[in-house]
Design a protein around this motif. Structure first.
Motif, short mmCIF file in Angstrom:
data_model
loop_
_atom_site.label_atom_id
_atom_site.label_comp_id
_atom_site.label_asym_id
_atom_site.label_seq_id
_atom_site.Cartn_x
_atom_site.Cartn_y
_atom_site.Cartn_z
N ASN A 144 -38.05 94.39 61.11
CA ASN A 144 -38.35 95.54 61.96
C ASN A 144 -37.21 95.65 62.97
OD1 ASN A 144 -39.27 97.37 63.90
ND2 ASN A 144 -41.40 96.75 63.66
N LYS A 145 -36.28 96.55 62.68
CA LYS A 145 -35.07 96.65 63.50
C LYS A 145 -35.39 97.04 64.94
CE LYS A 145 -33.47 99.50 60.42
NZ LYS A 145 -32.66 100.50 59.69
N LYS A 146 -36.48 97.76 65.14
CA LYS A 146 -36.82 98.22 66.49
C LYS A 146 -37.28 97.07 67.40
CE LYS A 146 -37.20 103.03 66.39
NZ LYS A 146 -37.65 104.13 67.23
N LEU A 147 -37.70 95.96 66.79
CA LEU A 147 -38.22 94.85 67.58
C LEU A 147 -37.19 93.75 67.85
CD1 LEU A 147 -41.76 94.32 65.99
CD2 LEU A 147 -41.15 95.64 68.03
N LEU A 148 -35.99 93.91 67.34
CA LEU A 148 -35.00 92.84 67.48
C LEU A 148 -34.30 92.85 68.83
CD1 LEU A 148 -33.39 92.26 63.99
CD2 LEU A 148 -35.56 91.53 64.91
N HIS A 149 -34.56 93.84 69.65
CA HIS A 149 -34.06 93.88 71.03
C HIS A 149 -32.56 93.62 71.13
CE1 HIS A 149 -38.29 93.90 71.89
NE2 HIS A 149 -38.45 92.68 71.42
N GLY A 150 -31.82 94.31 70.28
CA GLY A 150 -30.36 94.17 70.34
C GLY A 150 -29.82 93.05 69.48
N SER A 151 -30.69 92.14 69.01
CA SER A 151 -30.22 91.08 68.12
C SER A 151 -29.77 91.69 66.80
CB SER A 151 -31.34 90.08 67.84
OG SER A 151 -31.78 89.47 69.03
N GLU A 152 -28.78 91.09 66.21
CA GLU A 152 -28.30 91.59 64.92
C GLU A 152 -29.29 91.19 63.83
OE1 GLU A 152 -24.22 91.58 62.22
OE2 GLU A 152 -24.27 90.60 64.18
N ALA A 207 -39.03 76.34 64.94
CA ALA A 207 -40.27 76.09 65.70
C ALA A 207 -39.97 75.52 67.08
CB ALA A 207 -41.16 75.12 64.91
N LYS A 208 -39.00 74.61 67.15
CA LYS A 208 -38.62 74.01 68.44
C LYS A 208 -38.11 75.08 69.40
CE LYS A 208 -37.37 69.49 66.54
NZ LYS A 208 -36.23 68.64 66.10
N GLN A 209 -37.48 76.11 68.86
CA GLN A 209 -36.96 77.20 69.69
C GLN A 209 -38.07 78.17 70.10
OE1 GLN A 209 -33.54 79.17 67.81
NE2 GLN A 209 -33.14 77.31 66.65
N GLY A 210 -39.28 77.93 69.60
CA GLY A 210 -40.39 78.84 69.92
C GLY A 210 -40.33 80.13 69.15
N ARG A 211 -39.63 80.13 68.00
CA ARG A 211 -39.44 81.38 67.25
C ARG A 211 -40.21 81.42 65.93
NH1 ARG A 211 -34.96 82.79 65.23
NH2 ARG A 211 -33.83 80.81 65.22
N LEU A 212 -41.01 80.40 65.64
CA LEU A 212 -41.79 80.41 64.40
C LEU A 212 -43.14 81.06 64.69
CD1 LEU A 212 -41.90 79.64 61.41
CD2 LEU A 212 -42.95 77.47 62.10
N SER A 213 -43.40 82.19 64.07
CA SER A 213 -44.65 82.92 64.28
C SER A 213 -45.67 82.51 63.24
CB SER A 213 -44.39 84.42 64.19
OG SER A 213 -45.61 85.13 64.15
N MET A 214 -46.91 82.34 63.64
CA MET A 214 -47.99 81.99 62.72
C MET A 214 -48.66 83.24 62.13
SD MET A 214 -47.82 78.81 62.64
CE MET A 214 -49.30 78.37 61.75
N THR A 215 -48.14 84.40 62.47
CA THR A 215 -48.71 85.66 61.97
C THR A 215 -48.27 85.90 60.53
OG1 THR A 215 -48.60 86.57 64.20
CG2 THR A 215 -48.90 88.13 62.40
N LEU A 222 -47.53 94.21 60.17
CA LEU A 222 -46.30 95.00 60.31
C LEU A 222 -46.60 96.31 61.03
CD1 LEU A 222 -44.85 94.21 56.82
CD2 LEU A 222 -43.47 94.10 58.88
N GLU A 223 -47.70 96.96 60.64
CA GLU A 223 -48.07 98.23 61.26
C GLU A 223 -48.38 98.07 62.75
OE1 GLU A 223 -50.00 100.84 57.61
OE2 GLU A 223 -51.26 99.37 58.64
N LYS A 224 -48.90 96.90 63.12
CA LYS A 224 -49.20 96.63 64.53
C LYS A 224 -47.97 96.23 65.33
CE LYS A 224 -53.91 95.00 63.58
NZ LYS A 224 -54.76 93.78 63.51
N GLY A 225 -46.83 96.09 64.67
CA GLY A 225 -45.61 95.68 65.36
C GLY A 225 -45.58 94.21 65.70
N GLU A 226 -46.29 93.38 64.90
CA GLU A 226 -46.36 91.96 65.19
C GLU A 226 -45.34 91.13 64.41
OE1 GLU A 226 -50.40 90.87 64.38
OE2 GLU A 226 -51.22 92.11 66.00
#
Length: 355
Positions: A144-152, A207-215, A222-226
């Protein structure tokens, strides 16, 4: 010498023509037998999966075959074939690649090689014709490109290690998609079916970086923007993207540093009441028209490099070049053992690191 060569060439030509006529005759015989049976009943091949509806409609229109499907899992399909051997209600089913060899071991399948057999890769078929993948699934990213907040947006597994976005792979203890996502990451990082340590280390670091989502990366989340970056089968990712209110906000791609390719195979019930209709169904599925039907359902046909897809269908799929670095499962027995051990390893080596 010239006469001998000419005689040899003529003999070869006659033999080839005879073979072609025989094949044509065999198909006409099969069609007649299938029409006489009048129906084909399936399991695990519902209208809304991989556009099976297009194929059932064509078989009804072209050959008068009536059809009923009962949706169920791969394991349930084989169990049904075995349990109903004295009074089979199903003629054909569609199962995950790992269940093709299992069907043969359980002696619940019968062989049929479609006329396009030679265009099916060796890794994707049983040499005796009991199973052959009609369409493939390759682990991909949906972003979801809109959620990457400027990240590539990531293009590879390597990119996932250094990104700022959350990564969603789903539940590896229950979902084959998630388990194959782990295997794909392992293959891209030097591992294999016996050694998924490289993938576990990578996801542990995320996961250590806090970036592993359990969703779970499914259409609802995806539709909820999660979901920022989801690890999914390519056909799921493409289907999800097509259903979004703004499809252009999403990118689906095969990671450039490698992925795993698998797929689904038809299994013709050894005890089928309509065996010829089932064989004709497989024949049609592997024809150009049948393969295009699958592609219309966002499933990449196994003969993708041998058929000309209509432009609108081609636009739905990822380009063939994205699949150059993908790897089929080479050691199915080893992967079966590893995948059974994966839930505990995931818990002990990855989840424990979540912040």
């Amino acid at each position: 010498m010239k006469q001998l060569f000419l005689a040899s060439l003529l003999g070869s030509t006659i033999a080839l023509c005879s073979a072609a006529m025989a094949a044509d005759t065999d198909l006409k015989t099969l069609e007649a037998a299938a029409k006489a049976e009048g129906e084909v009943n399936s399991v695990g091949m519902p209208d809304n999966w991989a556009n099976w509806k297009g194929t059932w409609d064509d078989l009804a229109k072209n050959y008068g075959l009536k059809h009923i499907d009962t949706d169920m899992s791969s394991a349930q399909e084989l169990a049904k074939f075995k349990a109903e051997k004295d009074n089979a209600s199903a003629d054909i089913g569609d199962v995950g690649a790992a269940f093709g060899p299992i069907a043969v071991k359980q002696d619940v399948s019968q062989p049929y090689k479609p006329s396009t057999w030679e265009q099916i890769p060796a890794w994707a078929k049983d040499e005796d014709g009991h199973w052959a993948l009609a369409y493939t699934g390759t682990i991909a990213f949906i972003i979801n490109k809109k959620l990457l907040h400027g990240s590539e947006a990531p293009k590879s597994w390597a990119d996932l290690k250094t990104g700022k976005y959350k990564v969603s792979i789903g539940d590896v203890s229950t979902a084959a998609q998630a388990a194959n996502g782990v295997l794909a990451a392992a293959l891209a990082n030097g591992g294999d079916e016996k050694n998924i340590k490289p993938a576990l280390l990578m996801f542990a670091d995320i996961a250590k970086q806090g970036r592993l989502s359990m969703t779970d990366p499914v259409i609802a989340t995806l539709e909820k923007g999660e979901i920022e970056v989801g690890v999914v089968w390519d056909f799921n990712g493409l289907s999800y993207k097509a259903k979004m209110a703004n499809p252009d906000d999403y990118t689906v791609l095969i990671p450039s540093d490698g992925s795993v390719i698998s797929g689904y195979t038809t299994i013709i019930n050894k005890y089928a009441k309509h065996p010829n209709a089932a064989k004709l169904t497989r024949e049609y599925i592997f024809s150009d028209a049948g393969q295009i039907n699958l592609a219309r359902g966002n499933a990449r046909p196994i003969r993708a490099e041998h058929i000309k897809l209509p432009d609108d269908v081609k636009a739905q799929l990822l380009p063939n070049e994205q699949y150059k670095g993908v790897t089929p499962i080479k050691d199915a027995d080893a992967w079966e053992k590893t995948s059974k051990a994966l839930p505990q390893m995931w818990q002990e080596e990855v989840i424990i690191n979540m912040q």
